[in-house]
Each structure stands twice: as structure tokens, then as C-alpha cells.
Motif scaffolding. Structure first.
Motif, short mmCIF file in Angstrom:
data_model
loop_
_atom_site.label_atom_id
_atom_site.label_comp_id
_atom_site.label_asym_id
_atom_site.label_seq_id
_atom_site.Cartn_x
_atom_site.Cartn_y
_atom_site.Cartn_z
N GLY A 88 19.26 30.19 43.48
CA GLY A 88 18.31 31.30 43.70
C GLY A 88 16.89 30.92 43.31
O GLY A 88 15.93 31.20 44.05
N LEU A 89 16.73 30.29 42.16
CA LEU A 89 15.39 29.87 41.73
C LEU A 89 14.81 28.82 42.67
O LEU A 89 13.62 28.86 43.02
N ASP A 90 15.63 27.87 43.09
CA ASP A 90 15.17 26.83 44.01
C ASP A 90 14.73 27.45 45.34
O ASP A 90 13.69 27.09 45.88
N SER A 91 15.53 28.38 45.85
CA SER A 91 15.18 29.04 47.12
C SER A 91 13.88 29.85 46.97
O SER A 91 13.02 29.83 47.86
N ALA A 92 13.72 30.54 45.84
CA ALA A 92 12.52 31.34 45.61
C ALA A 92 11.28 30.44 45.51
O ALA A 92 10.23 30.75 46.10
N GLY B 120 8.16 30.31 48.11
CA GLY B 120 6.79 30.46 47.62
C GLY B 120 5.89 29.30 48.03
O GLY B 120 4.72 29.50 48.39
N MET B 121 6.41 28.07 47.99
CA MET B 121 5.63 26.90 48.37
C MET B 121 5.29 26.95 49.86
O MET B 121 4.17 26.59 50.26
N PHE B 122 6.25 27.35 50.69
CA PHE B 122 5.97 27.45 52.12
C PHE B 122 4.95 28.56 52.41
O PHE B 122 4.13 28.42 53.32
N ARG B 123 4.99 29.63 51.63
CA ARG B 123 4.02 30.73 51.84
C ARG B 123 2.61 30.30 51.43
O ARG B 123 1.62 30.64 52.07
N VAL B 124 2.52 29.54 50.32
CA VAL B 124 1.21 29.13 49.82
C VAL B 124 0.62 27.99 50.68
O VAL B 124 -0.54 28.04 51.06
#
Length: 135
Positions: free
Chosen positions: A121-125, A129-133
Motif C-alpha cells: 500500500g505504501l509503495d503504491s501510494a 504520488g511520484m507520477f502525479r508530481v
């Protein structure tokens, strides 16, 4: 209460509590193995009276390196001594019952599954986030 039921009450039974230590369990079941180092004072005195060999004195200096090298035993003798010590330590172990092993295994599997889900879950989150930024 009936007379038969009165005998089953733990307050009235002598030694109703379960033994906590391995030595107490051995004593309760009358095992032939000795209880170990915790001998009674009478047994120590009897052993001292029977023994003609003088005990090593406390506070004596340690052996020199030359004496220690002379007293060193061979490779195979050390292996045999190691195996004997391992076996003696394994005899002291109180092994879990089948029910306890099943319970412990279940607890470990549930914990590992939870941790895998948490890390996933943390890795997916973080990836989201990295793809959004950075797009």
C-alpha cells in the motif's frame, strides 16, 4: 455440593497450582533426571563429605597462555564436546504442543500478510504520488 465435587476444588487440593519451572515439573512427575545445580544444602554437605578431592580455590589466577595451549584438545574432541553440549541444551527446552505451534504459526502468517499489505500500500501510494508530481 456432593462429596465427589468437593475433592475437585482447587482450594482444597494440595499442590493445585501448576509448576512454573522445568525443575518443578520434573520434581512433580518424579523424573529420574536430577534437578540441576539447585541442590539442597544437605546434598551439598553429603557430597563434600564423600569427596576427598579438594575443590579449586576461588580467586586463583588464570592459566598462562602456554599452559592453555598445552591443555588444548584436538579438533574432533572439540566437535564431540560441542555436540554433547548442544544435546544437553536441547534436553532443557520445553517444546510447544501441537496446538501451540498451530496458534503461533497462524499469528506469524497473519502478521506477515499484514506487513506485506502495508508495504504494498505504501509503495503504491508513493508511486502514484511520484507520477502525479513528475508526470
Amino acid at each position: 455440593m456432593s462429596e465427589g465435587r468437593e475433592q475437585d476444588l482447587p482450594e482444597e487440593r494440595e499442590g493445585a497450582s501448576r509448576p512454573v519451572t522445568a525443575a518443578a515439573r520434573r520434581e512433580r512427575r518424579g523424573s529420574v533426571r536430577p534437578a540441576g545445580r539447585k541442590d539442597s544444602v544437605e546434598a551439598k554437605k553429603a557430597a563434600e563429605a564423600d569427596s576427598d578431592v579438594e575443590e579449586p580455590k576461588k580467586g586463583r589466577p588464570t592459566r598462562s597462555r602456554a599452559e592453555a595451549e598445552k591443555a588444548r584438545v584436538g579438533f574432533f574432541a572439540r566437535i564431540v564436546r560441542y555436540v554433547r553440549e548442544v544435546v544437553s541444551e536441547l534436553r532443557k527446552v520445553i517444546w510447544p504442543t501441537r496446538k501451540q505451534m498451530i496458534t503461533y504459526t497462524g499469528v506469524v502468517l497473519v502478521f506477515v500478510a499484514f506487513m506485506v499489505a502495508l508495504v504494498f500500500g505504501l509503495d503504491s501510494a508513493f508511486a502514484w504520488g511520484m507520477f502525479r508530481v513528475f508526470g
